[in-house]
Motif scaffolding. Structure first.
Motif, PDB file in Angstrom:
ATOM      1  N   LYS A 281      -2.380  -9.856  -0.370  1.00  0.00           N
ATOM      2  CA  LYS A 281      -1.513  -9.804   0.814  1.00  0.00           C
ATOM      3  C   LYS A 281      -0.620 -11.036   0.866  1.00  0.00           C
ATOM      4  CE  LYS A 281      -1.748  -8.666   5.728  1.00  0.00           C
ATOM      5  NZ  LYS A 281      -1.200  -7.308   5.552  1.00  0.00           N
ATOM      6  N   ASN A 284       2.108 -10.679  -1.861  1.00  0.00           N
ATOM      7  CA  ASN A 284       3.147  -9.719  -1.456  1.00  0.00           C
ATOM      8  C   ASN A 284       4.021 -10.266  -0.339  1.00  0.00           C
ATOM      9  OD1 ASN A 284       2.853  -7.250  -3.100  1.00  0.00           O
ATOM     10  ND2 ASN A 284       0.788  -7.176  -2.256  1.00  0.00           N
ATOM     11  N   LYS A 288       7.963 -10.465  -1.340  1.00  0.00           N
ATOM     12  CA  LYS A 288       8.828  -9.588  -0.552  1.00  0.00           C
ATOM     13  C   LYS A 288       9.967 -10.398   0.072  1.00  0.00           C
ATOM     14  CE  LYS A 288       8.749  -6.240   3.247  1.00  0.00           C
ATOM     15  NZ  LYS A 288       7.910  -5.571   4.289  1.00  0.00           N
ATOM     16  N   LYS A 293      11.054  -5.908  -4.922  1.00  0.00           N
ATOM     17  CA  LYS A 293      11.037  -4.600  -4.267  1.00  0.00           C
ATOM     18  C   LYS A 293       9.695  -3.875  -4.351  1.00  0.00           C
ATOM     19  CE  LYS A 293      15.375  -5.125  -3.296  1.00  0.00           C
ATOM     20  NZ  LYS A 293      15.782  -5.462  -1.909  1.00  0.00           N
ATOM     21  N   LYS A 294       8.881  -4.229  -5.337  1.00  0.00           N
ATOM     22  CA  LYS A 294       7.611  -3.521  -5.530  1.00  0.00           C
ATOM     23  C   LYS A 294       6.486  -4.183  -4.742  1.00  0.00           C
ATOM     24  CE  LYS A 294       8.965  -2.446 -10.311  1.00  0.00           C
ATOM     25  NZ  LYS A 294       8.594  -2.638 -11.738  1.00  0.00           N
ATOM     26  N   THR A 295       5.377  -3.448  -4.586  1.00  0.00           N
ATOM     27  CA  THR A 295       4.180  -3.988  -3.954  1.00  0.00           C
ATOM     28  C   THR A 295       3.100  -4.160  -5.024  1.00  0.00           C
ATOM     29  OG1 THR A 295       4.659  -2.945  -1.830  1.00  0.00           O
ATOM     30  CG2 THR A 295       2.380  -3.616  -2.232  1.00  0.00           C
ATOM     31  N   THR A 297      -0.524  -4.258  -6.157  1.00  0.00           N
ATOM     32  CA  THR A 297      -1.794  -3.721  -5.647  1.00  0.00           C
ATOM     33  C   THR A 297      -2.988  -4.146  -6.486  1.00  0.00           C
ATOM     34  OG1 THR A 297      -1.525  -1.680  -6.940  1.00  0.00           O
ATOM     35  CG2 THR A 297      -0.631  -1.692  -4.702  1.00  0.00           C
ATOM     36  N   ASP A 302       0.044  -4.339 -12.450  1.00  0.00           N
ATOM     37  CA  ASP A 302       1.177  -4.662 -11.583  1.00  0.00           C
ATOM     38  C   ASP A 302       1.795  -6.025 -11.868  1.00  0.00           C
ATOM     39  OD1 ASP A 302       0.814  -2.243 -10.427  1.00  0.00           O
ATOM     40  OD2 ASP A 302       0.216  -2.966  -8.448  1.00  0.00           O
TER      41      ASP A 302
END
Length: 453
Positions: A281, A284, A288, A293-295, A297, A302
């Motif tokens: 968290k 991200n 962000k 643009k991606k998250t 996980t 990733d």
């Protein structure tokens, strides 16, 4: 003193193919094969038992097992001992693998044992081993007892040789969560007898579970034998707990910045968030804001292209980052630039560029945790610090502004409350005197007048 007694096999190689949990299970199966009217287990008793064992039941039928055994034992009434039963078990697994063309259906689970035919399921990750050895050298190098054995050579088996007496793991647990083990309870003399080693490992496993490690199919005998894949799995969990120790609101109240001010539900969820999820968290949150643009996980697929790392470091350490960090398109080259930038923050190198590109989850998690510890990018404004050392915190002035501000608020609250109570009492006393005046005229001793009906 512990009463643990392991299942011992005379052949060291054969013993090394199984964990103690597996040996105890196989011994129970072997014993159950003996018929009530027989003195020994015979070859013909084995097929029904073998068919039920994991690793065989997926690829061989009872008829297959009988045919394979009859090739080696013309007399199926021949007695068989437990150790020979283990060898036949390994042999049948190998034949089953050959029969199925190497494509075994393991039903979504790991193999039952570490045999020569299933070694690939327990391949030792040399990168993880090197990283954990360096971690141990770094945090335990000055330990009064272990400094005689450290530093360990990451390219050798020094780690597994030292694990055998149980001292290293106990010490590492205390590094991860200080005070977990009273070190006076650790047997640290030069030559330990089997009982003392077993006591150390029992203490280690109980303590590891107490700090949050998940222990599956691992016992004291496995640690005494220093079975590599089990040792590295336990080390990974202990080190992870240490690296994620600050990923909670008690240690880092600034993490409240990760949720919107008006989102009370998300703030409540943040309190119970697991440390690794909190780390995701946090990551991200920053990438962000940096425009990614991606998250993210997970810490494997990733992040393997290194792009998320490039945005994270650009956001947290712009003074050390260049535009080429994000603009680089080759994953390997970007991974190298990411590590170079992280080193400028004095981050311990838990990963190599190869580990990033290959998506090593454990090492990538350790790397992100290191970045968090050195530069979390969170503001401490409006967040009250946790006071643990009152004299020290007051002396440094780190809490006085907050204390004074809170004191001012409390004094204002007390004064306003007191004034309110005073006004209420004055109003009540006024009504009381008005009552007396109406019902007891001056100079009169009469009882109160009754209202006319």
């Amino acid at each position: 003193m512990s009463s643990f007694v392991g299942v011992l096999v005379s052949d060291p190689w054969l013993q090394s193919q199984f964990t103690q949990v597996q040996l105890r299970t196989l011994q129970t199966k072997f014993t159950s094969a003996k018929r009530s009217d027989a003195e020994h287990v015979t070859i013909k008793d084995l097929p029904p038992v073998m068919e039920e064992l994991r690793g065989i039941q997926e690829v061989l039928t009872e008829e297959d097992i009988t045919n394979f055994l009859s090739e080696s034992y013309p007399d199926m009434n021949e007695p068989i001992e437990f150790e020979q039963f283990l060898r036949e078990y390994l042999s049948l697994k190998a034949k089953g693998t050959t029969k199925s063309g190497g494509q075994k259906n393991l039903k979504g689970s790991v193999s039952f044992l570490k045999a020569s035919t299933t070694t690939l399921l327990h391949v030792i990750n040399e990168s993880e081993k090197t990283s954990y050895v360096n971690h141990i050298n770094n945090f335990l190098g000055d330990d009064p007892f272990l400094k005689n054995f450290l530093p360990l050579d990451p390219t050798s088996n020094d780690l597994f040789n030292l694990i055998g007496d149980g001292v290293l793991l106990c010490k590492l647990i205390n590094v991860a969560v200080p005070g977990t083990i009273d070190e006076r309870a650790i047997n640290t003399k030069k030559d330990l007898n089997p009982w003392e080693r077993n006591e150390n490992h029992t203490l280690c496993l109980n303590s590891a579970e107490a700090i949050g490690c998940t222990l599956v199919n691992i016992g004291t005998q496995d640690l005494i034998e220093a079975r590599p894949h089990l040792v590295l799995g336990l080390l990974s969990q202990i080190i992870k707990i240490q690296l994620l120790a600050d990923l909670n609101l008690k240690k880092t109240p600034e993490l409240l910045e990760l949720v919107a001010d008006d989102n009370s539900k998300e703030a409540e969820e943040l309190v119970n968030l697991a440390p690794d999820k909190m780390l995701l968290k946090w990551m991200n949150f920053h990438i962000k804001k940096a425009g990614y643009k991606k998250t993210v996980t997970n810490f494997s697929t990733d992040v393997k292209d290194g792009e998320a790392y490039a945005y994270l470091l650009s956001a947290l350490a712009p003074e050390h980052s260049s535009t080429t960090l994000i603009e680089t398109t080759d994953p390997k080259e970007r991974a190298k630039k990411v590590l170079e930038t992280a080193e400028k923050l004095d981050c311990t190198r838990y990963v190599t560029s190869k580990d990033i590109v290959e998506g090593s989850a454990n090492l990538n998690l350790a790397f992100v945790a290191e970045i968090f510890q050195h530069r979390n990018g969170l503001s401490s404004n409006n967040v009250a610090p946790v006071v643990e050392d009152t004299p020290g915190d007051v002396r440094t002035g780190s809490v006085l502004p907050v204390v004074l501000d809170k004191t001012k608020s409390y004094v204002s609250l007390i004064l306003s409350t007191t004034y309110g109570i005073f006004c209420y009492l004055m109003n009540q006393s006024h009504l009381f005197f008005l009552y007396l005046r109406r019902n007891f005229p001056r100079g009169s001793n009469r009882i109160p007048r009754e209202k006319p009906e």
